[in-house]
Design a protein around this motif. Sequence first.
Motif: not given
Length: 478
Positions: A1, A102, A106, A329, A332-334, A467-468, A471, A474
């Motif tokens: 993170m 958050r 995580a 978030f 990391e599940n946008i 954001q998507q 992702q 990445e």
Amino acid sequence: MRNAPFLVTLERLYSPDKRVSVKQAAHTDLLTQPIGATLRKMTLPMIMGMIMLMTFGLVDTFFVSLLGTEELAAISFTFPVTFTLISLNIGLGIGASATIGRYMGAGNHFVAKEFGTGALMLSALLVGGLALIGLFTIEPIFRLLGADDAQMVHIKDYMIIWYGAGVALALPMVGNSVLRASGDTKTPSIVMAAGGLVNAVLDPILIFGFGPIPALGIQGAAIATLIAWLSGCVYILYLLALKRRLILPRLLNLSEFKMTSKEILRIGLPASAANMLTPIANGVLTAIVATYGAEAVATWGVGNRLESIASIVILALSMTLPPFISQNFGAENIQRVKRSYTLCIRFVLLWQLLIFVVLWLASPLIGQIFAEEREVAELIQVFLMIVPLGYGLQGVVILTNSSFNALHKPMSAMILSVVRFFVFYVPVAYLGSLLFELKGLFWGAVLANLLTAAVAFIWFERMINRQQQNQREEVVTS
């Protein structure tokens, strides 16, 4: 993170045997269950608790209204000021909830516990300081809002006690945010409802007197609130520290407090500032409304309290959607973030349209219930036939704002609040009052909500799409 250095530094303050493993701490309810069913399961208890709390708040207003128009106008003047302290609590709760959620998403419950403890300490210190300042500035502040000599007597009686109640309210409000961040919305509902029930039971006893208890008038309403939230304060500390163990059963030392406060304030301060814009804007409009007389101020005060109960679903979703978004978030599940936001927006628009129809039809009866004077009753009816039309649009703005905070975008949330109140709400409502007097101000508020909702929705959609895209890029590069 991205906050790994911070996490490592914080963990070094403790021995390894105090840490919680990722597997043990993993919280999956908000990460894997169907979105609609999960949000419904979280929101329904919040709605029930808030209905009871807001209903008791209206009972509070009702009993004060029996004292007379001056007393009702006086308590209406207090709303922008009391909401300032409440806004600070809300902002700090937002900062705590977003950060705790958050880290839970995580899989790190160890850090979440530290933030819960730090948030409670921070709220007590900051709210206590603000209340102390307010105590010594009662007269100049309420003179600026337009209160006259007759109303000022009642305002002082109420606010001197209420500032103490505001400090007592800090711990239950922020403590409830800690519970919601963990996915528990039922217990905060019970805490809110219990506090409202105590307040409602004590109101008539302390306001009008009972047996050996003297009639304390408007001051009795403030004392009832103080007793209610002191009880909630004791219970929430026991629940978090001993029963649920979501916080440490001790105060943080200075190093720990600084470490956790920095992260909470990064989100909490902009969120608090954004929330404080609400009483500031309402204070400006209250001053404008005051030019139409005490009857108009009384109407505005009753309308603000009716707005709270009419927007109960929006307020409940604004508390349950952020922890859902924060945990996803963190995981990391946008895509789940986007789908939950869109689902809530569609729902509140349809729901609040139905609420508007109900209020429009019931407006004559509501006016008679909350006002003894005919002029006030008629003004309340006019308010309810216009202003609630914009509640659904206002809901879009509120949910977008809370979603920004949940995504750790506090400055976006703050800018949206500035745009809402000082680009649209106050200027458009004021212009409406100049053109069509009090009715024009009501229609101006509706138009302002429409313009702000359009800005909020487009802004959030573009942000989440970026954001998507980031992702996906990445994933490709990795």
